[in-house]
Enzyme design. Sequence first.
Site, PDB file in Angstrom:
ATOM      1  N   GLU A  19       0.976  -0.268  -5.128  1.00 27.63           N
ATOM      2  CA  GLU A  19      -0.127   0.685  -5.177  1.00 27.63           C
ATOM      3  C   GLU A  19       0.506   2.068  -5.150  1.00 27.63           C
ATOM      4  O   GLU A  19       0.822   2.610  -4.103  1.00 27.63           O
ATOM      5  CB  GLU A  19      -1.092   0.502  -3.994  1.00 27.63           C
ATOM      6  CG  GLU A  19      -2.381   1.280  -4.195  1.00 27.63           C
ATOM      7  CD  GLU A  19      -2.503   2.536  -3.339  1.00 27.63           C
ATOM      8  OE1 GLU A  19      -3.379   3.357  -3.623  1.00 27.63           O
ATOM      9  OE2 GLU A  19      -1.727   2.708  -2.388  1.00 27.63           O
ATOM     10  N   ASP A  63       0.820  -1.205   0.000  1.00 26.56           N
ATOM     11  CA  ASP A  63       0.000   0.000   0.000  1.00 26.56           C
ATOM     12  C   ASP A  63       0.856   1.259   0.000  1.00 26.56           C
ATOM     13  O   ASP A  63       1.868   1.335   0.689  1.00 26.56           O
ATOM     14  CB  ASP A  63      -0.868  -0.042   1.270  1.00 26.56           C
ATOM     15  CG  ASP A  63      -1.809   1.132   1.369  1.00 26.56           C
ATOM     16  OD1 ASP A  63      -2.646   1.269   0.472  1.00 26.56           O
ATOM     17  OD2 ASP A  63      -1.703   1.899   2.337  1.00 26.56           O
TER      18      ASP A  63
END
Length: 654
Positions: free
Chosen positions: A326, A284
């Site tokens: 991401e 992330d």
Amino acid sequence: MYEQFSHAVLNEILDGLDLDGELHELRPFLTRLGANFYGIHALFDTLYGEHPGAEDCRVRLVDTMARAYLARAPELRGLDLVRERDPDWFLSQTWVAMALYTDGFAGDLAGMPERLPYLQDLGVDIVHLMPMLQCPPGASDGGYAVSDFRAIDERFGTLDDLHEVAAELRKRDMLLVLDVVLNHTSREHEWARAAREGSERHRAFYFTYPNREIPDAYEETMPEVFPEVAPGNFTWDDELDRWVMTVFHGYQWDLDYSNPEVFVEMLDIVLTWANHGADILRLDAVAFLWKKIGTRCQNEREAHLILQLMKDCCQVSAPGVLFIAEAIVAPVEVIRYFGEDAVVAKECEIAYNATLMALLWDGVATRNARLLRAGLTNLPDKLPGATWLNYVRCHDDIGLGFSDADAHAAGYDPTAHRSFLINYFTGVFEGTPARGEPFGRNDKTGDARISGSLASLAGLESALESEDPERIDDAIRTIVLLHSIILSFGGIPLLYYGDEIGTLNDVSYLQDIGKANDSRWLHRPTIDWAKAERRHERDTIEARIFQQLKHLIAIRKRTPAFADDNDRTLVDVDNEHLFVYLRVPNQRAHAPVCVVANFDTDPQPLDHGALARAGVHERRELTDLVTGESLSVEGNHLWLPGRSFAWLVDRARR
Ligand code: GLC
Ligand code: GLC
């Protein structure tokens, strides 16, 4: 010299570790470690060589890798070997992914196995379970404010439940994707608590300052991620009596990766989830991993080195596991997450294709492909051994991340065009069928992003209200059109749960005080299974979407041209409404496919000659893989109905 030195270092470390009993079992690990140690050692030195804790952490790093390898289940080690022999295994056209919230989709982990046949019916074989780790209630950022990286939140079930889901997926040849939130912890994580209780060691895990001097210096150049609900990048913490860097929400404390201890701890967590059975880890917010005063604190070179080091270490302990980056950043920046200056992927193998996503929505609003073409022409080719996640919607907002230069090239004033798009998708623009909400408005910069479910943004919600069959038809066509592109573009298509049955915006979040100020909850639905069942009933909305997507997925899976061997080639056809590209398979025995998509709501002609010039076919006999029909050629043109597409092959080569 350096290489010999690094092996000497390695041997010394191994001698010092208490692994004697397991040396035999460690043989494959040692081979991989030997092969990668030079890289690991060099990256570690570059990042941490000057740090007083470096030597200690270097030993802990090797120890962490060895223990993770020893703890890895034989079945997973077996998979590692298979994948090492076929490193491009994930580039096949047979993979189709879906991201879902476990609670919204199946109630909890224990409810997942019985829902897998539904996913398989659609053709999905990669399942991303959105974050399920322990978060403080109400301050969770949808699971991205983790207070314990090792514990499943009890709302979702237990680790045993997860193991069962992982085993069930494996039995069905499906892959499991899990998140690792690398960039920050919750304020309630034990490291943050310890820091507040006075532990110097843990305070050094974070960026904390007694006064505004350094925070102000950072703020000069740092953008804001959540300008409305979490303005600025620092939060004063009374208990700590200091400012803390909090790039996302005030309760999400950024980890300081210039501290090697942070790296070692997070590597251990990455390997732990690999060992719990994840085939792919979604890392992330990777763009944010390194902070430097005077920069935007995104996409810094060191962030890439950290990811490379993470990859190299994972390659030693769990080489079958892939990373997804991401990084919702500009195209030239995204591509660097495959590996800066690399010739094959050496950082993350997979990256979100946010560029394509945003440009597809531009096509929906403008009904033309001008910006889509301009933006994708400038999307650099991906590296060998790397691939895109192509998606239309996800759990986050839609950012209009195209470059100003591309907007100019498409004939727009970038600022005016962005505000047109915001107005179009948030229902402000006169006559728009879209029903989204603004997200992340920033009055200082004039920026805003968009929330909303795919179906509502595509006009289904307003069409259903108007009970106008033509408008309903348009909305469904738009939904399928967008999917037809992510399924054929080159990369792994990533569907978002609920979109396959036309799930509309869910406004129930407004009743929940922990969610009400975050419009992204509009599109994080609880699946209505009675609605999902209607996919079997002819002519229902659900059936019309689900069955078409299922059909497209099935075709994708048997069409080798859709494998990710090559980049696609954009084809210029001299009609701004059409988006056309060619997918050429590696093996000549397989036929190329020409994808034609009409973003207009009216029929549009495709110049037949342009296809011939692009080498799509020699004769005038084309078959659409989707309908199985030959296309009628009237004069020099093929006509495509509004919001439609075709996957064309030369009939002779079918
Ligand atoms: C990622 C997630 C997003 C979250 C952010 C902070 O971008 O996708 O939902 O808000 O990270 O963790
Ligand atoms: C920003 C971040 C991205 C995050 C998103 C959440 O775009 O770059 O990582 O997902 O905000 O809204």
